[in-house]
Motif scaffolding. Structure first.
Motif, mmCIF file in Angstrom:
data_model
loop_
_atom_site.group_PDB
_atom_site.id
_atom_site.type_symbol
_atom_site.label_atom_id
_atom_site.label_comp_id
_atom_site.label_asym_id
_atom_site.label_seq_id
_atom_site.Cartn_x
_atom_site.Cartn_y
_atom_site.Cartn_z
ATOM 1 N N GLY A 1 31.559 -50.276 24.344
ATOM 2 C CA GLY A 1 32.979 -50.187 23.845
ATOM 3 C C GLY A 1 33.587 -48.724 24.491
ATOM 4 O O GLY A 1 34.919 -48.675 24.415
ATOM 5 N N ALA A 2 32.878 -47.936 25.125
ATOM 6 C CA ALA A 2 33.558 -46.739 25.920
ATOM 7 C C ALA A 2 34.500 -47.124 27.005
ATOM 8 O O ALA A 2 34.170 -48.298 27.558
ATOM 9 N N ALA A 3 35.461 -46.499 27.190
ATOM 10 C CA ALA A 3 36.352 -46.943 28.386
ATOM 11 C C ALA A 3 35.565 -46.766 29.872
ATOM 12 O O ALA A 3 35.810 -47.721 30.626
ATOM 13 N N ALA A 4 34.549 -45.966 29.899
ATOM 14 C CA ALA A 4 33.848 -45.887 31.142
ATOM 15 C C ALA A 4 32.392 -45.115 30.548
ATOM 16 O O ALA A 4 32.363 -44.560 29.530
ATOM 17 N N ASP A 5 31.439 -45.397 31.495
ATOM 18 C CA ASP A 5 30.010 -44.570 31.188
ATOM 19 C C ASP A 5 30.282 -43.208 31.322
ATOM 20 O O ASP A 5 30.774 -42.751 32.522
ATOM 21 N N GLU A 6 30.194 -42.489 30.358
ATOM 22 C CA GLU A 6 30.626 -40.831 30.435
ATOM 23 C C GLU A 6 29.591 -40.281 29.468
ATOM 24 O O GLU A 6 29.423 -40.013 28.397
ATOM 25 N N PRO A 7 28.650 -39.746 30.233
ATOM 26 C CA PRO A 7 27.275 -38.944 29.445
ATOM 27 C C PRO A 7 28.047 -37.650 28.513
ATOM 28 O O PRO A 7 29.003 -37.252 28.952
ATOM 29 N N PHE A 8 27.287 -37.514 27.355
ATOM 30 C CA PHE A 8 27.590 -36.553 26.391
ATOM 31 C C PHE A 8 26.827 -35.560 26.737
ATOM 32 O O PHE A 8 25.391 -35.639 26.919
ATOM 33 N N THR A 9 27.240 -34.220 26.796
ATOM 34 C CA THR A 9 26.499 -33.101 27.165
ATOM 35 C C THR A 9 26.104 -32.201 25.836
ATOM 36 O O THR A 9 27.295 -32.169 25.064
ATOM 37 N N PHE A 10 25.099 -31.851 25.474
ATOM 38 C CA PHE A 10 24.605 -31.218 24.459
ATOM 39 C C PHE A 10 23.503 -30.120 24.526
ATOM 40 O O PHE A 10 22.955 -30.221 25.374
ATOM 41 N N GLN A 11 23.370 -29.206 23.677
ATOM 42 C CA GLN A 11 22.443 -28.195 23.544
ATOM 43 C C GLN A 11 21.706 -28.283 22.079
ATOM 44 O O GLN A 11 22.539 -28.088 21.253
ATOM 45 N N PRO A 12 20.391 -28.638 21.888
ATOM 46 C CA PRO A 12 20.037 -28.498 20.809
ATOM 47 C C PRO A 12 20.098 -27.381 19.886
ATOM 48 O O PRO A 12 20.233 -26.045 20.207
ATOM 49 N N GLY A 13 20.719 -27.460 18.652
ATOM 50 C CA GLY A 13 21.253 -26.331 17.855
ATOM 51 C C GLY A 13 22.289 -25.897 17.711
ATOM 52 O O GLY A 13 22.856 -24.926 17.371
ATOM 53 N N VAL A 14 23.250 -26.260 18.917
ATOM 54 C CA VAL A 14 24.399 -25.555 19.040
ATOM 55 C C VAL A 14 25.582 -26.573 18.930
ATOM 56 O O VAL A 14 25.804 -27.769 19.717
ATOM 57 N N GLY A 15 26.451 -26.561 17.909
ATOM 58 C CA GLY A 15 27.454 -27.461 17.640
ATOM 59 C C GLY A 15 27.388 -28.711 17.133
ATOM 60 O O GLY A 15 28.017 -29.601 17.340
ATOM 61 N N LEU A 16 25.865 -28.887 16.738
ATOM 62 C CA LEU A 16 25.604 -30.619 16.412
ATOM 63 C C LEU A 16 25.096 -30.607 15.039
ATOM 64 O O LEU A 16 24.850 -29.710 14.349
ATOM 65 N N ILE A 17 25.196 -31.737 14.355
ATOM 66 C CA ILE A 17 24.542 -31.950 13.196
ATOM 67 C C ILE A 17 23.165 -31.653 13.042
ATOM 68 O O ILE A 17 22.432 -31.852 14.070
#
Length: 150
Positions: A78-94
């Motif tokens: 369902g995304a408009a395009a393949d767009e990776p999500f960037t994250f760092q464990p422990g920073v701003g995440l649930i």
């Protein structure tokens, strides 16, 4: 010993409506469970790096079925395009995301089962009828593939 067995039997009895293994349901109710779909060959994910990932988020229903939340980075989901999500464990995440991805390796694709208490808790996210919506007290199910370091 008998009292411990009785307690355990009581907990299992309360999980009777669970359609999958009662032991899996009990584990999911209390902690983040990572189910590897395909194993990667990279190093373990750590809190020291930022990672790129492809993700689709579902709401995990009490019977084990899943409902799309409307949020995905995959065009096929369902995304408009393949767009990776960037994250760092422990920073701003649930909490559940961090706990789950720290059990993964680069290249792994997995189901991350996150109980509501380690997700958004009572708080709803998004808006009903909007692009995505997660009701309060929802157990989350992430289909996540860790592509590698940013």
């Amino acid at each position: 010993s008998d009292s411990l067995l009785g307690l355990f039997a009581g907990v299992i009895a309360h999980l009777g409506r669970c359609m999958i293994s009662k032991f899996v349901c009990l584990a999911r109710a209390m902690s983040v469970v990572v189910g590897i779909q395909s194993a990667g060959s990279g190093p373990p994910v750590t809190g020291a790096h930022r990672y790129k990932s492809m993700v689709t988020l579902y709401i995990e229903n009490p019977d084990g079925s899943k409902t799309p939340s409307g949020w995905s980075t995959r065009k096929t989901d369902g995304a408009a395009a393949d767009e990776p999500f960037t994250f760092q464990p422990g920073v701003g995440l649930i909490e559940g995301w961090t706990e789950g991805v720290l059990k993964m390796k680069e290249g792994d694709r997995a189901w991350l089962h996150v109980p509501a208490a380690k997700g958004y808790g009572r708080q709803s996210m998004g808006s009903q009828g909007g692009a995505f919506y997660i009701p309060g007290n929802s157990n989350l199910l992430f289909d996540i593939e860790v592509l590698g370091k940013e």
